[in-house]
Write an enzyme that holds these catalytic residues in place. Structure first.
Site, mmCIF file in Angstrom:
data_model
loop_
_atom_site.group_PDB
_atom_site.id
_atom_site.type_symbol
_atom_site.label_atom_id
_atom_site.label_comp_id
_atom_site.label_asym_id
_atom_site.label_seq_id
_atom_site.Cartn_x
_atom_site.Cartn_y
_atom_site.Cartn_z
ATOM 1 N N HIS A 1 0.897 -1.263 -0.014
ATOM 2 C CA HIS A 1 0.004 0.101 0.124
ATOM 3 C C HIS A 1 0.855 1.351 -0.071
ATOM 4 O O HIS A 1 2.115 1.218 0.550
ATOM 5 C CB HIS A 1 -0.897 -0.010 1.235
ATOM 6 C CG HIS A 1 -1.989 1.176 1.272
ATOM 7 N ND1 HIS A 1 -1.724 2.364 1.582
ATOM 8 C CD2 HIS A 1 -3.090 1.100 0.971
ATOM 9 C CE1 HIS A 1 -2.687 3.120 1.520
ATOM 10 N NE2 HIS A 1 -3.476 2.443 0.874
ATOM 11 N N GLU B 1 -3.222 2.512 -7.320
ATOM 12 C CA GLU B 1 -3.875 3.560 -6.402
ATOM 13 C C GLU B 1 -2.735 4.747 -6.328
ATOM 14 O O GLU B 1 -1.588 4.419 -5.602
ATOM 15 C CB GLU B 1 -3.917 2.859 -4.999
ATOM 16 C CG GLU B 1 -4.539 3.969 -4.142
ATOM 17 C CD GLU B 1 -4.999 3.033 -2.805
ATOM 18 O OE1 GLU B 1 -6.108 2.778 -2.720
ATOM 19 O OE2 GLU B 1 -4.181 2.626 -2.025
HETATM 20 P P1 PGA Z 1 -9.039 6.508 0.418
HETATM 21 O O1 PGA Z 1 -7.936 5.484 0.681
HETATM 22 O O2 PGA Z 1 -10.524 5.871 -0.240
HETATM 23 O O3 PGA Z 1 -9.341 7.103 1.565
HETATM 24 O O4 PGA Z 1 -8.555 7.666 -0.609
HETATM 25 C C1 PGA Z 1 -7.771 4.495 -0.264
HETATM 26 C C2 PGA Z 1 -6.656 3.619 0.448
HETATM 27 O O5 PGA Z 1 -5.495 4.279 0.926
HETATM 28 O O6 PGA Z 1 -6.671 2.544 0.281
#
Ligand code: PGA
Length: 266
Positions: free
Chosen positions: A94, A166
């Site tokens: 992550h 992400e």
């Molecule tokens: P968020 O976080 O939906 O608050 O942007 C996503 C994540 O970090 O997995």
């Protein structure tokens, strides 16, 4: 479609965690098209065994594991412990782990291998930071994260991976964060499938689920899902609100043209 809740270091008590999971269960039960979705909750490890239940309408995962299977690693949690507690999934790499714990693609690679060896599906997070985005390096960063992170993963195992795109700058906890444009996400998902095609084959490129994460909410979710390249979301802040989380799910599933390819295989 996959809806992955990343609770991060929340909530602060077991009582709240139990309430949250019950509320998510009851809110999501009302969703008609539920069978097309896989809902995965990734709570803090401290609460995992108290809330994760087998045969529940929800699936459960860890947010991280150690890169070693066992040994003297103070404060770390091993993949064997995750498996013993019944985790089916584990988030790997992550952006917050990369940023605050200096996790490299090589470390992610070790963790992914451990997950696969122990029948846990890794949710491998990739994505560029703000500087890389501004420098136009998104493609190169993604390519490197995939090539190094998936090094040594064979044709059989690659089918048991979920890729989460992400971008770090889009995660709601980052200053000035906002969701990436759905068209850019589509472009990146095409690139990811091309890289998988080059390293594996057409089947792998097509069948590996790709989810998007970063400031997803119930207003923007359907815009992403309209594109065939995506198979769901990794949701942080809004997964802590049962109403918001279930609304993201129901609005995504309500999109009339959700294709066969986006449905969760039963
Ligand atoms: P968020 O976080 O939906 O608050 O942007 C996503 C994540 O970090 O997995």
């Amino acid at each position: 479609m996959y809806f992955i809740a990343n609770w991060k270091m929340n909530p602060s008590s077991l009582g709240e965690a139990k309430r949250l999971v019950e509320q998510i269960k009851s809110q999501t039960k009302k969703i008609k098209e539920r069978k097309e979705a896989k809902i995965i909750i990734c709570p803090p490890v401290a609460f995992f065994s108290s809330i994760a239940r087998k045969n529940s309408s929800l699936a459960f995962g860890f947010q991280d594991i150690s890169w070693e299977e066992r040994g003297a690693y103070t404060g770390d949690i091993s993949v064997l412990m995750a498996r013993d507690l019944g985790a089916e999934y584990c988030i790997i790499g992550h952006g917050e782990r990369r940023k605050y714990h200096q996790e490299t693609n090589e470390i992610c690679n070790k963790k992914i291998e451990l997950c696969l060896k122990n029948n846990i599906i890794p949710i491998y997070c990739i994505g560029e930071n703000k500087k890389e985005k501004s420098a136009g390096k998104t493609g190169a960063v993604i390519k490197n994260q995939l090539n190094v992170g998936l090094r040594g993963i064979n044709f059989v195992n690659i089918k048991n991976i979920i890729i989460a795109y992400e971008p770090l700058w889009a995660i709601s906890s980052q200053k000035g964060a906002q969701a990436e444009n759905p068209n850019n996400v589509l472009e990146v998902s095409i690139l990811i499938r091309k890289i998988l095609y080059d390293s594996y084959d057409r089947k792998a490129a097509r069948s590996i689920p790709i989810v998007y994460g970063g400031s997803v909410n119930y207003r923007n979710a359907s815009e992403f899902i309209k594109n065939d390249g995506l198979n769901g979301f990794l949701i942080g802040a809004n997964s802590l609100s049962p109403f918001n989380f279930s609304s993201i799910i129901s609005r995504s599933l309500n999109i009339k043209n959700v294709s066969e390819y986006q449905r969760y295989p039963q």
